[in-house]
Design an enzyme around this catalytic site. Structure first.
Site, PDB file in Angstrom:
ATOM      1  N   SER A   3     112.589  64.468  61.679  1.00 43.78           N
ATOM      2  CA  SER A   3     113.308  64.224  60.655  1.00 43.78           C
ATOM      3  C   SER A   3     115.123  64.276  60.400  1.00 43.78           C
ATOM      4  O   SER A   3     115.897  65.432  61.121  1.00 43.78           O
ATOM      5  CB  SER A   3     112.864  64.900  59.475  1.00 43.78           C
ATOM      6  OG  SER A   3     113.416  64.272  58.185  1.00 43.78           O
TER       7      SER A   3
ATOM      8  N   LYS B 156     111.260  71.519  61.020  1.00 44.39           N
ATOM      9  CA  LYS B 156     111.588  70.763  62.228  1.00 44.39           C
ATOM     10  C   LYS B 156     112.612  70.593  63.146  1.00 44.39           C
ATOM     11  O   LYS B 156     112.553  70.732  64.888  1.00 44.39           O
ATOM     12  CB  LYS B 156     111.991  69.275  61.137  1.00 44.39           C
ATOM     13  CG  LYS B 156     111.585  68.029  60.705  1.00 44.39           C
ATOM     14  CD  LYS B 156     109.487  68.024  61.472  1.00 44.39           C
ATOM     15  CE  LYS B 156     108.754  66.919  60.512  1.00 44.39           C
ATOM     16  NZ  LYS B 156     107.370  66.814  60.882  1.00 44.39           N
TER      17      LYS B 156
ATOM     18  N   TYR C   6     111.037  73.648  55.085  1.00 43.60           N
ATOM     19  CA  TYR C   6     110.445  72.017  55.553  1.00 43.60           C
ATOM     20  C   TYR C   6     111.694  72.099  56.840  1.00 43.60           C
ATOM     21  O   TYR C   6     111.546  71.430  57.841  1.00 43.60           O
ATOM     22  CB  TYR C   6     110.075  70.962  54.574  1.00 43.60           C
ATOM     23  CG  TYR C   6     110.143  69.491  55.893  1.00 43.60           C
ATOM     24  CD1 TYR C   6     108.579  69.228  56.342  1.00 43.60           C
ATOM     25  CD2 TYR C   6     111.309  69.009  55.191  1.00 43.60           C
ATOM     26  CE1 TYR C   6     108.705  68.254  56.592  1.00 43.60           C
ATOM     27  CE2 TYR C   6     110.699  67.713  55.780  1.00 43.60           C
ATOM     28  CZ  TYR C   6     109.222  67.215  56.735  1.00 43.60           C
ATOM     29  OH  TYR C   6     108.687  66.152  57.186  1.00 43.60           O
TER      30      TYR C   6
HETATM   31  P1  NAD Z   1     101.496  62.120  55.767  1.00 39.15           P
HETATM   32  O1  NAD Z   1     101.347  63.409  54.860  1.00 39.15           O
HETATM   33  O2  NAD Z   1     101.426  60.955  54.621  1.00 39.15           O
HETATM   34  O3  NAD Z   1     100.689  62.390  56.957  1.00 39.15           O
HETATM   35  C1  NAD Z   1     100.495  64.067  57.378  1.00 39.15           C
HETATM   36  C2  NAD Z   1      99.146  63.763  57.715  1.00 39.15           C
HETATM   37  O4  NAD Z   1      99.239  65.388  58.543  1.00 39.15           O
HETATM   38  C3  NAD Z   1      97.897  63.836  56.769  1.00 39.15           C
HETATM   39  O5  NAD Z   1      97.091  62.641  57.085  1.00 39.15           O
HETATM   40  C4  NAD Z   1      97.613  65.394  56.745  1.00 39.15           C
HETATM   41  O6  NAD Z   1      96.354  64.790  56.380  1.00 39.15           O
HETATM   42  C5  NAD Z   1      97.526  64.995  57.931  1.00 39.15           C
HETATM   43  N1  NAD Z   1      97.390  67.507  58.127  1.00 39.15           N
HETATM   44  C6  NAD Z   1      98.760  67.752  57.873  1.00 39.15           C
HETATM   45  N2  NAD Z   1      98.550  68.724  57.974  1.00 39.15           N
HETATM   46  C7  NAD Z   1      97.266  68.692  59.048  1.00 39.15           C
HETATM   47  C8  NAD Z   1      96.774  70.020  59.720  1.00 39.15           C
HETATM   48  N3  NAD Z   1      96.753  71.152  60.432  1.00 39.15           N
HETATM   49  N4  NAD Z   1      95.504  69.334  61.015  1.00 39.15           N
HETATM   50  C9  NAD Z   1      95.224  67.926  60.651  1.00 39.15           C
HETATM   51  N5  NAD Z   1      96.454  67.070  59.845  1.00 39.15           N
HETATM   52  C10 NAD Z   1      97.127  67.539  59.323  1.00 39.15           C
HETATM   53  O7  NAD Z   1     103.152  62.114  55.976  1.00 39.15           O
HETATM   54  P2  NAD Z   1     104.235  61.037  57.118  1.00 39.15           P
HETATM   55  O8  NAD Z   1     105.007  60.696  56.029  1.00 39.15           O
HETATM   56  O9  NAD Z   1     103.376  59.964  57.045  1.00 39.15           O
HETATM   57  O10 NAD Z   1     104.936  61.543  57.902  1.00 39.15           O
HETATM   58  C11 NAD Z   1     103.750  61.902  59.036  1.00 39.15           C
HETATM   59  C12 NAD Z   1     105.131  63.190  59.683  1.00 39.15           C
HETATM   60  O11 NAD Z   1     106.588  62.230  59.636  1.00 39.15           O
HETATM   61  C13 NAD Z   1     105.213  64.147  59.277  1.00 39.15           C
HETATM   62  O12 NAD Z   1     105.570  65.157  60.204  1.00 39.15           O
HETATM   63  C14 NAD Z   1     106.580  64.265  57.965  1.00 39.15           C
HETATM   64  O13 NAD Z   1     107.157  65.411  58.402  1.00 39.15           O
HETATM   65  C15 NAD Z   1     107.160  63.124  58.992  1.00 39.15           C
HETATM   66  N6  NAD Z   1     108.577  63.137  58.748  1.00 39.15           N
HETATM   67  C16 NAD Z   1     107.966  62.272  57.561  1.00 39.15           C
HETATM   68  C17 NAD Z   1     109.506  61.461  56.357  1.00 39.15           C
HETATM   69  C18 NAD Z   1     109.332  61.059  54.924  1.00 39.15           C
HETATM   70  O14 NAD Z   1     109.570  60.900  54.652  1.00 39.15           O
HETATM   71  N7  NAD Z   1     107.514  60.323  55.463  1.00 39.15           N
HETATM   72  C19 NAD Z   1     110.614  61.215  56.637  1.00 39.15           C
HETATM   73  C20 NAD Z   1     110.538  62.461  58.193  1.00 39.15           C
HETATM   74  C21 NAD Z   1     109.936  63.465  58.369  1.00 39.15           C
HETATM   75  C1  WQD Z   2     116.213  59.599  48.548  1.00 37.23           C
HETATM   76  C2  WQD Z   2     116.921  59.854  47.454  1.00 37.23           C
HETATM   77  C3  WQD Z   2     116.987  61.825  45.322  1.00 37.23           C
HETATM   78  C4  WQD Z   2     113.543  60.977  43.717  1.00 37.23           C
HETATM   79  C5  WQD Z   2     113.238  63.934  51.856  1.00 37.23           C
HETATM   80  C6  WQD Z   2     113.049  65.160  52.590  1.00 37.23           C
HETATM   81  C7  WQD Z   2     113.900  64.168  53.717  1.00 37.23           C
HETATM   82  C8  WQD Z   2     112.224  63.529  54.121  1.00 37.23           C
HETATM   83  C9  WQD Z   2     112.662  62.172  53.619  1.00 37.23           C
HETATM   84  C10 WQD Z   2     110.255  63.714  54.780  1.00 37.23           C
HETATM   85  C11 WQD Z   2     118.132  61.462  46.738  1.00 37.23           C
HETATM   86  C12 WQD Z   2     117.181  60.669  44.812  1.00 37.23           C
HETATM   87  C13 WQD Z   2     114.778  60.797  44.769  1.00 37.23           C
HETATM   88  C14 WQD Z   2     113.597  60.736  41.764  1.00 37.23           C
HETATM   89  C15 WQD Z   2     115.814  60.018  43.155  1.00 37.23           C
HETATM   90  N1  WQD Z   2     111.262  63.828  54.785  1.00 37.23           N
HETATM   91  N2  WQD Z   2     115.878  60.819  44.331  1.00 37.23           N
HETATM   92  N3  WQD Z   2     114.891  60.400  41.862  1.00 37.23           N
HETATM   93  O1  WQD Z   2     115.495  63.468  50.398  1.00 37.23           O
HETATM   94  O2  WQD Z   2     116.603  61.610  51.771  1.00 37.23           O
HETATM   95  O3  WQD Z   2     114.564  62.833  51.452  1.00 37.23           O
HETATM   96  O4  WQD Z   2     112.089  62.893  52.314  1.00 37.23           O
HETATM   97  O5  WQD Z   2     108.955  64.233  55.034  1.00 37.23           O
HETATM   98  O6  WQD Z   2     113.341  65.233  54.684  1.00 37.23           O
HETATM   99  O7  WQD Z   2     114.139  65.562  51.909  1.00 37.23           O
HETATM  100  O8  WQD Z   2     114.218  61.137  49.757  1.00 37.23           O
HETATM  101  O9  WQD Z   2     113.149  59.828  48.534  1.00 37.23           O
HETATM  102  O10 WQD Z   2     113.612  62.628  48.510  1.00 37.23           O
HETATM  103  O11 WQD Z   2     115.577  61.304  47.817  1.00 37.23           O
HETATM  104  O12 WQD Z   2     116.948  59.721  42.086  1.00 37.23           O
HETATM  105  O13 WQD Z   2     112.732  61.036  41.496  1.00 37.23           O
HETATM  106  O14 WQD Z   2     116.487  59.026  46.091  1.00 37.23           O
HETATM  107  O15 WQD Z   2     118.415  62.082  44.807  1.00 37.23           O
HETATM  108  O16 WQD Z   2     119.675  60.365  46.844  1.00 37.23           O
HETATM  109  P1  WQD Z   2     115.638  62.569  50.639  1.00 37.23           P
HETATM  110  P2  WQD Z   2     113.803  61.274  48.453  1.00 37.23           P
END
Ligand code: NAD
Ligand code: WQD
Length: 338
Positions: free
Chosen positions: A124, A154, A150
């Site tokens: 991330s 990562k 969190y």
């Molecule tokens: P998500 O929660 O939709 O998907 C994660 C999946 O992993 C879920 O289906 C959950 O049931 C499964 N899971 C969790 N723990 C588990 C375990 N111990 N064993 C088996 N399955 C398990 O999340 P996402 O948004 O699809 O994110 C996917 C990955 O990307 C994550 O590692 C997250 O940290 C990373 N990521 C997400 C974002 C974002 O904003 N969505 C941003 C940066 C990184």
């Molecule tokens: C985006 C912008 C908030 C909600 C987070 C995790 C990161 C990654 C993605 C996931 C910011 C603003 C948000 C709201 C708002 N992880 N905001 N009102 O904070 O960039 O990243 O999610 O797995 O690790 O930190 O994303 O979507 O929460 O916020 O004003 O109700 O929107 O302040 O500027 P962020 P976000």
């Protein structure tokens, strides 16, 4: 390739399933369904006309982690599974270290046991912390002064992967640092389905647009950004899915890290304006105090992925908002059957 997607029933995993199946790969999923439902994979099969082999199991359990490897040869692993709620990681840090570090260690040990070398990890942009300079480049300082457990999981996993790569140079590892994934598959059949009040901006805005919530709380308008609200690099989830396919196709011995973003920042108010435009709905908002731990701006330098993976994000912010809205409008309660 026959590719194992851990967490493949989740938001980014299910979209990546679609992309990999459409490219002719076979897909196997292991997921404990703690933050997803089997319905997402049923719809992946409906979209692609292809089967997905699902193993319901928790990756922190070595015996559950072995199941997909015992069921057939795995050529590569994409590791999405993990917990991702920033606030929850502050109140329950041990659960986050256990789930995110524990699952990765079990997975790497299982891969070693079965001789699997190819590994793609969901990292991330959060590992850049509060950057001194923008855009963030892969070699910008990372893992420093992170504001929550969190993000630390990562950064720690990236370190573990670097150590594993040094110990076994035949491993082929890619670390993908996602910026802010948004949007949904163009079919409107799969999308982001938060189980609780959304922490992230886009799902919150869509729930206001559909009328589930009254108004968007904009977290602060005094940041040093053009309109004072936070700026992020929002990337369409299908562009992200294509980035995974490109990474898998470019794996080679060693470890490489890539930003997956658009290279452009958008403010909270710009997001609300774009969503209003594409949905035709009124989206009330109010300015509230900044959220603890938030930074002013984050966006990616995307030149490395363009040069080495031949990948760029091609979808606009309006397209991402349009697709998020199509998903929300057609599925007001998400994957309701779960
Ligand atoms: P998500 O929660 O939709 O998907 C994660 C999946 O992993 C879920 O289906 C959950 O049931 C499964 N899971 C969790 N723990 C588990 C375990 N111990 N064993 C088996 N399955 C398990 O999340 P996402 O948004 O699809 O994110 C996917 C990955 O990307 C994550 O590692 C997250 O940290 C990373 N990521 C997400 C974002 C974002 O904003 N969505 C941003 C940066 C990184
Ligand atoms: C985006 C912008 C908030 C909600 C987070 C995790 C990161 C990654 C993605 C996931 C910011 C603003 C948000 C709201 C708002 N992880 N905001 N009102 O904070 O960039 O990243 O999610 O797995 O690790 O930190 O994303 O979507 O929460 O916020 O004003 O109700 O929107 O302040 O500027 P962020 P976000």
């Amino acid at each position: 390739m026959r590719i194992l997607l851990t967490g493949g029933a989740g938001y980014i995993g299910s979209h990546t399933c679609v992309e990999l199946l459409m490219r002719g790969h076979d897909v196997v999923v292991i997921d404990n369904l703690s933050n997803s439902s089997q319905e997402s994979l049923r719809r992946v099969q409906e979209i692609t006309g292809r089967d997905v082999e699902l193993h319901v199991g928790d990756l922190t359990s070595p015996s559950a982690a072995k199941e997909p490897f015992l069921a057939g040869q795995i050529d590569a692993v994409v590791h999405f599974a993990g917990l991702k709620a920033v606030g929850e990681s502050v109140s329950n840090p041990l659960a986050y270290y256990q789930a995110n570090l524990g699952s990765t260690l079990v997975l790497l040990e299982t891969m070693a046991e079965f001789g699997v070398k190819k590994f793609v990890f969901s990292s991330s942009a959060t590992v850049y912390g509060d950057p001194d300079t923008l855009p963030s480049k892969e070699d910008s300082p990372s893992g420093l002064n992170l504001s929550n457990p969190y993000g630390r999981t990562k950064a720690m996993i990236e370190q573990i992967l670097a150590d594993a790569s040094q110990a076994d140079p035949s491993l082929q590892i890619v670390v993908l640092r996602y910026f802010n994934p948004i949007g949904a598959h163009i079919s409107g059949r799969i999308g982001e389905d938060p189980r609780q009040v959304p922490n992230n901006l886009l799902p919150f805005v869509s729930q206001v647009a559909i009328g589930i919530r009254k108004s968007v709380a904009v977290f602060g308008n005094a940041y040093p950004t053009p309109d004072g609200t936070g700026v992020r690099d929002y990337i369409h989830v299908m562009d992200l899915a294509e980035g995974h396919a490109a990474a898998l196709e470019h794996l080679e011995p060693g470890i490489e890290t890539y930003n997956l973003g658009t290279g452009r920042g958008a403010s909270v108010l710009e997001i609300i304006a774009a969503f209003t435009r594409v949905s035709g709905r009124e989206i009330p908002y109010e300015i509230v105090p900044a959220r603890a731990g938030d930074i002013a701006s984050s966006y990616a330098d995307v030149t490395k992925a363009a040069r080495r993976l031949n990948w760029v994000a091609s979808r606009s912010l309006d397209v991402a908002c349009r697709d998020a809205w199509a998903w929300q409008a057609a599925n007001p309660t998400g994957f309701a059957q779960r």
